[in-house]
Design a protein around this motif. Structure first.
Motif, PDB file in Angstrom:
ATOM      1  N   ASP A  34       0.816  -1.222   0.000  1.00 11.05           N
ATOM      2  CA  ASP A  34       0.000   0.000   0.000  1.00 11.05           C
ATOM      3  C   ASP A  34       0.851   1.276   0.000  1.00 11.05           C
ATOM      4  O   ASP A  34       0.305   2.375   0.037  1.00 11.05           O
ATOM      5  N   SER A  41      10.437   0.375   7.308  1.00  5.90           N
ATOM      6  CA  SER A  41      11.513   0.113   6.337  1.00  5.90           C
ATOM      7  C   SER A  41      11.858   1.365   5.537  1.00  5.90           C
ATOM      8  O   SER A  41      12.907   1.417   4.902  1.00  5.90           O
ATOM      9  N   GLY A 318      11.193  -6.117  15.033  1.00  5.68           N
ATOM     10  CA  GLY A 318      11.614  -5.198  16.084  1.00  5.68           C
ATOM     11  C   GLY A 318      12.734  -4.277  15.652  1.00  5.68           C
ATOM     12  O   GLY A 318      12.779  -3.800  14.515  1.00  5.68           O
TER      13      GLY A 318
HETATM   14  C1  LIG Z   1      12.741   5.121  14.034  1.00  5.55           C
HETATM   15  C2  LIG Z   1      13.084   3.701  13.720  1.00  5.55           C
HETATM   16  C3  LIG Z   1      14.423   3.320  13.686  1.00  5.55           C
HETATM   17  C4  LIG Z   1      14.754   1.992  13.399  1.00  5.55           C
HETATM   18  N1  LIG Z   1      16.076   1.643  13.323  1.00  5.55           N
HETATM   19  C5  LIG Z   1      16.428   0.371  13.048  1.00  5.55           C
HETATM   20  C6  LIG Z   1      17.800   0.017  12.899  1.00  5.55           C
HETATM   21  O1  LIG Z   1      18.703   0.861  12.968  1.00  5.55           O
HETATM   22  N2  LIG Z   1      18.091  -1.283  12.633  1.00  5.55           N
HETATM   23  C7  LIG Z   1      17.122  -2.243  12.508  1.00  5.55           C
HETATM   24  O2  LIG Z   1      17.459  -3.398  12.276  1.00  5.55           O
HETATM   25  N3  LIG Z   1      15.805  -1.926  12.612  1.00  5.55           N
HETATM   26  C8  LIG Z   1      15.446  -0.642  12.863  1.00  5.55           C
HETATM   27  N4  LIG Z   1      14.122  -0.302  12.956  1.00  5.55           N
HETATM   28  C9  LIG Z   1      13.103  -1.363  12.811  1.00  5.55           C
HETATM   29  C10 LIG Z   1      12.902  -1.768  11.350  1.00  5.55           C
HETATM   30  O3  LIG Z   1      12.819  -0.614  10.545  1.00  5.55           O
HETATM   31  C11 LIG Z   1      11.621  -2.604  11.201  1.00  5.55           C
HETATM   32  O4  LIG Z   1      11.613  -3.679  12.122  1.00  5.55           O
HETATM   33  C12 LIG Z   1      11.522  -3.199   9.802  1.00  5.55           C
HETATM   34  O5  LIG Z   1      11.673  -2.198   8.823  1.00  5.55           O
HETATM   35  C13 LIG Z   1      10.176  -3.901   9.618  1.00  5.55           C
HETATM   36  O6  LIG Z   1      10.103  -4.324   8.277  1.00  5.55           O
HETATM   37  P1  LIG Z   1       8.791  -5.055   7.756  1.00  5.55           P
HETATM   38  O7  LIG Z   1       9.041  -5.384   6.336  1.00  5.55           O
HETATM   39  O8  LIG Z   1       8.444  -6.166   8.707  1.00  5.55           O
HETATM   40  O9  LIG Z   1       7.629  -3.975   7.931  1.00  5.55           O
HETATM   41  P2  LIG Z   1       7.294  -2.651   7.077  1.00  5.55           P
HETATM   42  O10 LIG Z   1       8.497  -1.854   6.837  1.00  5.55           O
HETATM   43  O11 LIG Z   1       6.154  -2.005   7.798  1.00  5.55           O
HETATM   44  O12 LIG Z   1       6.772  -3.191   5.701  1.00  5.55           O
HETATM   45  C14 LIG Z   1       5.455  -3.674   5.562  1.00  5.55           C
HETATM   46  C15 LIG Z   1       4.860  -3.109   4.287  1.00  5.55           C
HETATM   47  O13 LIG Z   1       3.588  -3.702   4.096  1.00  5.55           O
HETATM   48  C16 LIG Z   1       2.640  -2.682   3.800  1.00  5.55           C
HETATM   49  N5  LIG Z   1       1.332  -3.212   4.216  1.00  5.55           N
HETATM   50  C17 LIG Z   1       0.910  -3.484   5.473  1.00  5.55           C
HETATM   51  N6  LIG Z   1      -0.332  -4.014   5.453  1.00  5.55           N
HETATM   52  C18 LIG Z   1      -0.684  -4.096   4.151  1.00  5.55           C
HETATM   53  C19 LIG Z   1      -1.849  -4.580   3.480  1.00  5.55           C
HETATM   54  N7  LIG Z   1      -2.887  -5.105   4.153  1.00  5.55           N
HETATM   55  N8  LIG Z   1      -1.885  -4.506   2.134  1.00  5.55           N
HETATM   56  C20 LIG Z   1      -0.844  -3.989   1.430  1.00  5.55           C
HETATM   57  N9  LIG Z   1       0.284  -3.526   2.013  1.00  5.55           N
HETATM   58  C21 LIG Z   1       0.372  -3.583   3.359  1.00  5.55           C
HETATM   59  C22 LIG Z   1       3.146  -1.486   4.595  1.00  5.55           C
HETATM   60  O14 LIG Z   1       2.641  -0.263   4.143  1.00  5.55           O
HETATM   61  C23 LIG Z   1       4.649  -1.616   4.340  1.00  5.55           C
HETATM   62  O15 LIG Z   1       5.008  -1.027   3.116  1.00  5.55           O
HETATM   63  C24 LIG Z   1      13.751   1.021  13.179  1.00  5.55           C
HETATM   64  C25 LIG Z   1      12.407   1.430  13.179  1.00  5.55           C
HETATM   65  C26 LIG Z   1      12.067   2.747  13.453  1.00  5.55           C
HETATM   66  C27 LIG Z   1      10.632   3.140  13.445  1.00  5.55           C
END
Ligand SMILES: Cc1cc2nc3c(=O)[nH]c(=O)nc-3n(C[C@H](O)[C@H](O)[C@H](O)COP(=O)(O)OP(=O)(O)OC[C@H]3O[C@@H](n4cnc5c(N)ncnc54)[C@H](O)[C@@H]3O)c2cc1C
Length: 353
Positions: A34, A41, A318
């Motif tokens: 979305d 990320s 996380g």
């Molecule tokens: C301020 C901050 C600093 C951080 N620093 C670090 C760091 O230095 N090192 C580290 O390892 N981690 C860090 N993190 C944590 C890390 O960024 C996240 O754990 C990681 O990016 C999660 O990735 P993900 O793919 O699981 O989730 P997301 O990045 O949320 O990706 C999920 C995607 O799915 C989409 N989505 C969700 N539901 C739907 C749906 N129903 N239909 C279509 N699309 C959907 C979302 O919009 C998003 O694009 C940090 C986080 C924050 C907030």
């Protein structure tokens, strides 16, 4: 007989890496995202710290996680022709004597010592560090997440396998052979939906939390050496591809409260600078972002098939997503395609009601 594609929900770090691992194995994928601008990320500075915390531990999935993820980043670099994981000797400022004792103990253990560099004394780095106890180097790195997501998106688009949109769980029609979504058949759905997973009914019972965090992008008025400065109070890390620009992070808000850039967050980050640098230069704040970490109270990722559904999940990464995601994505794909066991230290999804 060829299988229908896997439907991957989300093209953040987790979804991108799961999709790339499935494509490597010759499986078809459709990724739907979305495009939320505040997805973690798209906010993270991308620090990969193999050993962290006061006890200097690996993530719950173990030492192999770091080695496996490092290998995966290097193989993706060869494929995409770009550095994705910049190695750094992270300058970690010790919080006290106990932490230094733990470092010395870990340094004698070959599982840990591979990821640890030398110990330093107060003032060793030309007096730049705020290091009353001295500290030590952690062999880690920084992931260029925008580059990784960009390459993954390009590859998926070329295969017509990336679509903007929202996958609403009430539109998913599971049956014995797979799942139908918007009239298309899929082999299984894989939720890589990050913080949105906390309200996903297929993931109910997992206990996913949303942990908000803020991070600044800063330009020091005087140049400072391009290291990752890391302490109990936070970190200052170079921004990949932008000379003289750093990320200053990160705050940890109360779980399940909204994420937004706040004045209190900005001040908290700026006031931690003297705990990282002995004479911090004035910093121009050029960006201020907030996002939400998908986490579990146990600080363990959520990995595996969802019982009773044609579905699986990689979530709950996380604050250690960079370190865990590549390795766990490969293990999940081996589990889905070959029935290989999943690594220990991960939470299994619960059976939805
Ligand atoms: C301020 C901050 C600093 C951080 N620093 C670090 C760091 O230095 N090192 C580290 O390892 N981690 C860090 N993190 C944590 C890390 O960024 C996240 O754990 C990681 O990016 C999660 O990735 P993900 O793919 O699981 O989730 P997301 O990045 O949320 O990706 C999920 C995607 O799915 C989409 N989505 C969700 N539901 C739907 C749906 N129903 N239909 C279509 N699309 C959907 C979302 O919009 C998003 O694009 C940090 C986080 C924050 C907030």
């Amino acid at each position: 007989m060829s299988h229908p594609p896997f439907l991957i929900v989300g093209q953040g770090l987790a979804g991108s890496l799961v999709a790339l691992s499935l494509l490597d194995r010759g499986a078809a994928v459709t990724v739907v995202d979305d495009g939320a601008a505040d997805a973690p990320s798209r906010v993270t500075p991308g620090l990969a710290t193999p050993i962290a915390g006061p006890r200097l531990t690996f993530p719950p999935s173990g030492a192999e996680t770091a080695a496996g993820s490092w290998r995966r980043y290097r193989s993706l670099e060869r494929r995409f022709g770009q550095r994705l994981l910049q190695s750094h000797d992270i300058l970690h400022m010790a919080g006290g004597r106990e932490e230094l004792r733990q470092f010395q103990k870990r340094s004698l253990d070959p599982t840990f010592s591979h990821w640890l560099g030398r110990q330093f004394s107060p003032g060793d780095h030309d007096g730049v560090l705020a290091d009353p106890w001295g500290g030590f180097e952690i062999r880690g790195g920084q992931v260029n997440v925008p580059a990784l997501l960009g390459h993954a998106a390009e590859l998926l688009r070329e295969a017509d396998a990336l679509h903007p949109g929202v996958v609403a769980t009430d539109e998913l029609q599971p049956d014995a052979d797979g799942v139908t979504w918007q009239g298309q058949r899929y082999r299984e759905v894989i939720f890589c939906d990050g913080p949105a997973g906390s309200t996903n009914p297929w993931l109910a019972g997992v206990g996913l939390q949303r942990v908000p965090g803020e991070v600044l992008t800063v330009r020091p008025a005087q140049p400072i050496p391009s290291h990752i400065y890391h302490g109990r109070a936070g970190y200052l890390a170079p921004q990949p591809g932008q000379h003289g620009v750093f990320r200053l992070g990160a705050t940890y808000g109360t779980p399940d409260t909204p994420a937004a850039p706040t004045e209190a967050g900005r001040q908290a980050l700026l006031t931690q600078l003297p705990r990282l640098l002995s004479r911090p230069p004035r910093m121009e704040v050029i960006d201020h972002r907030a996002g939400t970490r998908p986490a579990t109270p146990q600080r363990c990722p959520v990995l595996g098939r969802i019982p009773g559904r044609p579905a699986a999940v990689l979530n709950g990464l996380g604050a250690r997503a960079m370190l865990q995601a590549p390795y766990l994505a490969e293990r999940l794909v081996e589990h889905l395609l070959d029935d290989a066991p999943l690594p220990e230290g991960c939470l299994a999804p619960a059976r939805p009601e």
